[in-house]
Write a protein that holds these residues in place. Sequence first.
Motif, short mmCIF file in Angstrom:
data_model
loop_
_atom_site.label_atom_id
_atom_site.label_comp_id
_atom_site.label_asym_id
_atom_site.label_seq_id
_atom_site.Cartn_x
_atom_site.Cartn_y
_atom_site.Cartn_z
N UNK A 112 3.52 4.39 -20.09
CA UNK A 112 3.43 3.16 -20.94
C UNK A 112 2.61 2.03 -20.24
N UNK A 113 3.29 1.90 -19.02
CA UNK A 113 2.64 1.03 -18.21
C UNK A 113 1.21 1.16 -17.87
N UNK A 114 0.71 2.52 -17.65
CA UNK A 114 -0.70 2.81 -17.52
C UNK A 114 -1.29 2.47 -18.72
N UNK A 115 -1.02 2.76 -19.86
CA UNK A 115 -1.55 2.68 -21.14
C UNK A 115 -1.97 1.08 -21.44
N UNK A 116 -1.07 0.30 -20.88
CA UNK A 116 -1.29 -1.23 -21.06
C UNK A 116 -2.46 -1.69 -20.13
N UNK A 117 -2.77 -0.86 -18.96
CA UNK A 117 -3.75 -1.45 -18.22
C UNK A 117 -5.29 -1.33 -18.88
N UNK A 119 -9.26 -0.13 -19.01
CA UNK A 119 -9.64 1.13 -18.72
C UNK A 119 -10.03 1.08 -17.23
N UNK A 120 -10.88 -0.03 -16.71
CA UNK A 120 -11.39 0.06 -15.35
C UNK A 120 -10.19 -0.14 -14.46
N UNK A 121 -9.00 -0.77 -14.84
CA UNK A 121 -7.95 -0.95 -13.79
C UNK A 121 -7.29 0.51 -13.87
N UNK A 122 -7.19 0.96 -14.95
CA UNK A 122 -6.66 2.65 -14.97
C UNK A 122 -7.29 3.37 -14.26
N UNK A 125 -6.61 2.97 -10.35
CA UNK A 125 -5.25 3.37 -10.18
C UNK A 125 -5.27 4.96 -9.90
N UNK A 126 -6.04 5.41 -10.99
CA UNK A 126 -5.88 6.85 -10.76
C UNK A 126 -6.88 7.53 -9.70
N UNK A 127 -8.12 6.73 -9.51
CA UNK A 127 -8.84 7.27 -8.16
C UNK A 127 -8.24 7.00 -6.81
N UNK A 128 -7.81 5.71 -6.75
CA UNK A 128 -7.10 5.25 -5.42
C UNK A 128 -5.57 6.06 -4.96
N UNK A 129 -4.56 6.17 -6.27
CA UNK A 129 -3.56 6.60 -5.97
C UNK A 129 -3.14 7.84 -6.60
N UNK A 152 -9.58 -5.05 -8.37
CA UNK A 152 -8.89 -4.48 -9.57
C UNK A 152 -7.53 -3.74 -9.11
N UNK A 153 -7.68 -3.15 -8.11
CA UNK A 153 -6.43 -2.34 -7.33
C UNK A 153 -5.21 -3.38 -7.45
N UNK A 154 -5.64 -4.57 -6.57
CA UNK A 154 -4.52 -5.44 -6.42
C UNK A 154 -4.11 -6.13 -7.95
N UNK A 155 -4.82 -6.36 -8.90
CA UNK A 155 -4.65 -6.87 -10.07
C UNK A 155 -3.68 -5.82 -11.00
#
Length: 175
Positions: A112-117, A119-122, A125-129, A152-155
């Motif tokens: 749910x938390x990912x869904x609220x980000x 798309x570019x922030x998501x 997060x997917x690529x970095x982490x 974007x990562x920080x945000x």
Amino acid sequence: MGRSRTRSRADEFLEFAAGSGGHLYRSACLLTSGDTHLAEDLVQETLSRMYALWGRISRIDNPAAYAQTVLVRTFLTQRRRYSASERPLADVPELPVPHGADDPALRLALLQALRELPPKDRAVVMLRYWEDRTVEETADAMNVSAIAVRSRSSRALAKLRARLGGSLAELAGSG
């Protein structure tokens, strides 16, 4: 001779697709916040783009990393085209979660938390982490600057912390 070379390239691609399809699908599920239908479409589109260029792609060092890049760029392109097409899901797909996060409530909270980000922030997060890529690799995959990835990562992490805050610790401790 041309026929056997074409056949071997097709065989190479089929082997690549079979070996990387599951990982691409899991990444696509994270990008789409659990929308399995859109994730399947993303993987299909990614593999079809890879196949069209397989003669050149098969010679690069890491076709799987290139496939992830194609997946993210396809996702971002589709998000721009179909930004109003989100659908609620009845079921949440089986997705990998961080170590110690076997609790379904935690899994749902994370999705749910990912869904609220956005798309570019998501995607960052997917690529970095999830993919454990460097800032530079993420920037290259998203076709943006390293500064944009850091920002974007920080945000995105701040939004996730704010959204999950103490509830994440409570959920993780309840298992």
